[in-house]
Scaffold this motif. Structure first.
Motif, PDB file in Angstrom:
ATOM      1  N   HIS A   1     -29.855  23.970   8.256  1.00  0.00           N
ATOM      2  CA  HIS A   1     -30.380  23.036   8.164  1.00  0.00           C
ATOM      3  C   HIS A   1     -31.245  22.591   7.402  1.00  0.00           C
ATOM      4  O   HIS A   1     -32.748  23.055   8.065  1.00  0.00           O
TER       5      HIS A   1
ATOM      6  N   TYR B   1     -27.045  23.471  13.539  1.00  0.00           N
ATOM      7  CA  TYR B   1     -28.135  23.620  12.351  1.00  0.00           C
ATOM      8  C   TYR B   1     -29.057  24.450  12.359  1.00  0.00           C
ATOM      9  O   TYR B   1     -30.674  24.238  11.670  1.00  0.00           O
TER      10      TYR B   1
ATOM     11  N   HIS C   1     -26.135  14.564  11.307  1.00  0.00           N
ATOM     12  CA  HIS C   1     -27.896  15.642  11.985  1.00  0.00           C
ATOM     13  C   HIS C   1     -28.645  14.750  12.882  1.00  0.00           C
ATOM     14  O   HIS C   1     -28.924  15.178  13.444  1.00  0.00           O
TER      15      HIS C   1
END
Length: 574
Positions: A401, A398, A366
């Motif tokens: 995330h 993501y 990430h």
């Protein structure tokens, strides 16, 4: 299973049954495309078809009684009305009528009543109601088939007709499975099954005994794999579609500076171009090297010692030797195409963009990827469209995330005056809540620690080609042919227990929301390995058309069948 052969046999049947003598082919907008994808105009001339007309365009009323008229039409209400009008005042000596799909008996009765002069010799159904793109890929040319994430009724109806035709032309009565959890895939499967039951006499094909599995029709949903259509492609066919756009096997090069008049529009068809047939699945570097080899062979004959080391050298070579240009018009065409691909790749810095795309698709990292995306999309030399696609891939991977910064990336896009509504629409269309399964599952990418780069030597200007990503379809087909249990992920439309123990030998895959040429490559590889697979979709996407599909699907825009492709359906382009 070969969709081009199937369509060709139908068209040859039409020409043969009309007998010898001068013939005209009367078509509608869609059947014009169907014929032109399978035959060139010169091929049709050899079958004594000398004129081509559209039934839905302005036509003269001059009587030409010495001509036989082959009518090849879709069985729509509009076409039946136009043909009825034609038969009331026949322009030609005799008519041989072929419908591309099942036509209601009431419409046949209507036509019979209009044929007062008894000029009709044949009325038949032939099941060529789809575009044969390659021998194992077909399309229905239905962009933007959803409205508010559900089928547009006319698009659903056309998809049922197209799938019915492909099954009849392949002589298959399959088990039908659909992607569990997808209402749109299930509804299409249900209606195709109803049509098969309704027309059971037409589907009375061979039986499967001794444990052999019947063929399989598996209906998938584009929203389960939004990554594949967003990635830049590096095989020849897919790359041309991504950067130049292929419409009905035609590529518009009219905007390319200095392009010769005869190459303003080129045909890329495996049936009409042997070089393309052999190389459509080659990667960018390989295709350049193969063209270079052909030029070197000619150089030996011409005793020319100059080196051809780059794509620019290729263009100079073609211009220097008119006799080579005349002898190798096909090669000249491909030199122009790959030259423009090379120019666009350099101008848009696609090697850099593609490398990051592949990393996002294949590897979870990430913070490093977020920083690289920020750096690239802030660069004014990177196009807004390529920047948006990078943000789209990031948002998909993501989405949940803890440190997801999609909003920060969108603010950069906004500062560059790019559209930011694409990302929310994409998440609505195929975010984690909408997808079945997980395309970014760590199990799928455990071996993708590092990107592989294919370095093609021998041609300057053609650099590393990225080939890491594997489409979800390939894994699905591997599961099918390994004989894995497909329930409940891919339930059958019928509640009956399917009594077979072996994997199917013949599989047709249809993707609601459009297929891609990367998936066509996966199907080609499966067929090369000895399996029998045909891939179809409502349309064939590149990244731009997929984004339009998403916007139409989420914003409730009305379905407009093939309007954007209308110019490629004209008689002049046949």
């Amino acid at each position: 299973m070969n969709v081009i052969v199937a369509v060709k046999l139908y068209i040859e049947k039409m020409a043969t049954e009309a007998g010898s003598g001068l013939k005209i082919l009367l078509m509608d907008k869609e059947t014009t495309s169907i014929v032109s994808m399978a035959f060139s105009q010169s091929d049709m001339l050899q079958k004594e078809v000398f004129l081509f007309e559209r039934i839905d365009s302005g036509r003269s009323n001059e009587k030409i009684k010495y001509l036989k008229c082959i009518c090849f039409l879709r069985p729509t209400k509009q076409n039946v009305a136009l043909l009825s009008q034609e038969l009331r005042n026949p322009k030609y000596g005799s008519y041989f009528i072929y419908f591309s799909n099942i036509i209601p008996r009431t419409d046949i009765k209507t036509l019979a009543q209009c044929d007062e002069s008894e000029s009709v010799r044949e009325v038949k159904e032939i099941y060529a109601d789809y575009l044969c793109v390659t021998k194992n890929m077909f399309s229905l040319n239905i962009p933007n088939c959803l409205s508010r994430l559900e089928w547009h009724p006319e698009a659903l109806k056309r998809s049922v007709e197209g799938l019915t035709a492909i099954l009849l032309s392949m002589k298959l009565n399959p088990i039908i499975r659909y992607r569990g959890g997808s209402y749109n895939a299930k509804e299409l499967a249900r209606q195709v099954n109803e049509q098969i039951c309704k027309e059971s006499s037409l589907f009375d094909f061979r039986t499967y005994e001794n444990g052999a599995a019947p063929p399989l029709l598996i209906i998938l949903d584009r929203k389960d794999d939004p990554v594949t259509p967003l990635l830049h492609q590096w095989t020849y066919q897919a790359m041309v579609h991504e950067l130049l756009n292929i419409n009905n096997n035609r590529v518009d090069l009219s905007q390319v500076p200095g392009i010769p008049k005869e190459l303003k529009e080129v045909v890329l068809s495996g049936e009409q171009d042997e070089f393309y047939a052999q190389n459509m699945y080659s990667n960018f570097g390989e295709i350049g090297s193969k063209i270079k080899l052909k030029m070197e062979e000619f150089q030996q004959k011409a005793k020319d010692q100059r080196k051809v080391e780059s794509i620019a050298d290729m263009k100079t070579f073609v211009e220097t030797y008119p006799q080579f240009k005349k002898m190798s018009g096909t090669v000249n065409k491909h030199v122009c195409v790959i030259s423009e691909l090379s120019n666009l790749t350099t101008k848009r810095r696609l090697f850099d963009v593609s490398e990051l795309e592949q990393e996002i698709a294949c590897k979870a990292d990430h913070s490093a990827q977020l920083q690289r995306i920020k750096n690239i999309i802030s660069d004014e030399t990177i196009s807004i469209s390529d920047s948006i696609k990078l943000v789209a891939l990031y948002a998909l991977r993501y989405e949940r995330h803890a440190n997801c910064d999609t909003s920060g990336l969108l603010s950069i896009i906004h500062k560059r005056q790019g559209s930011t509504n694409i990302i929310p629409s994409l998440i609505e269309y195929s975010g984690q809540h909408a997808r079945q399964g997980e395309i970014f599952n760590p199990i799928r990418i455990s071996d993708a620690v590092k990107l592989t780069r294919k370095l093609i030597k021998g041609l300057k200007g053609v650099e590393n080609v990225f080939t890491q990503h594997t489409c979800l379809l390939k894994e699905t087909l591997e599961e099918v042919f390994k004989g894995r249990d497909l329930d409940p992920m891919y339930p059958t439309i019928s509640s009956e227990v399917v009594p077979f123990r072996r994997p199917p030998k013949e599989v047709i895959v249809f993707i609601v929301g459009g297929a891609t040429y990367e998936e066509a490559l996966a199907v080609h590889q499966m067929n090369e390995a000895g399996f029998k697979v045909i891939l179809g979709g409502t349309t064939i996407h590149n990244s731009d058309s997929f984004i339009r599909e998403v916007l139409f699907a989420t914003q409730g825009v009305q379905f407009k069948h093939t309007k954007t492709l209308a110019k490629f359906h004209s008689i002049e382009n046949f």
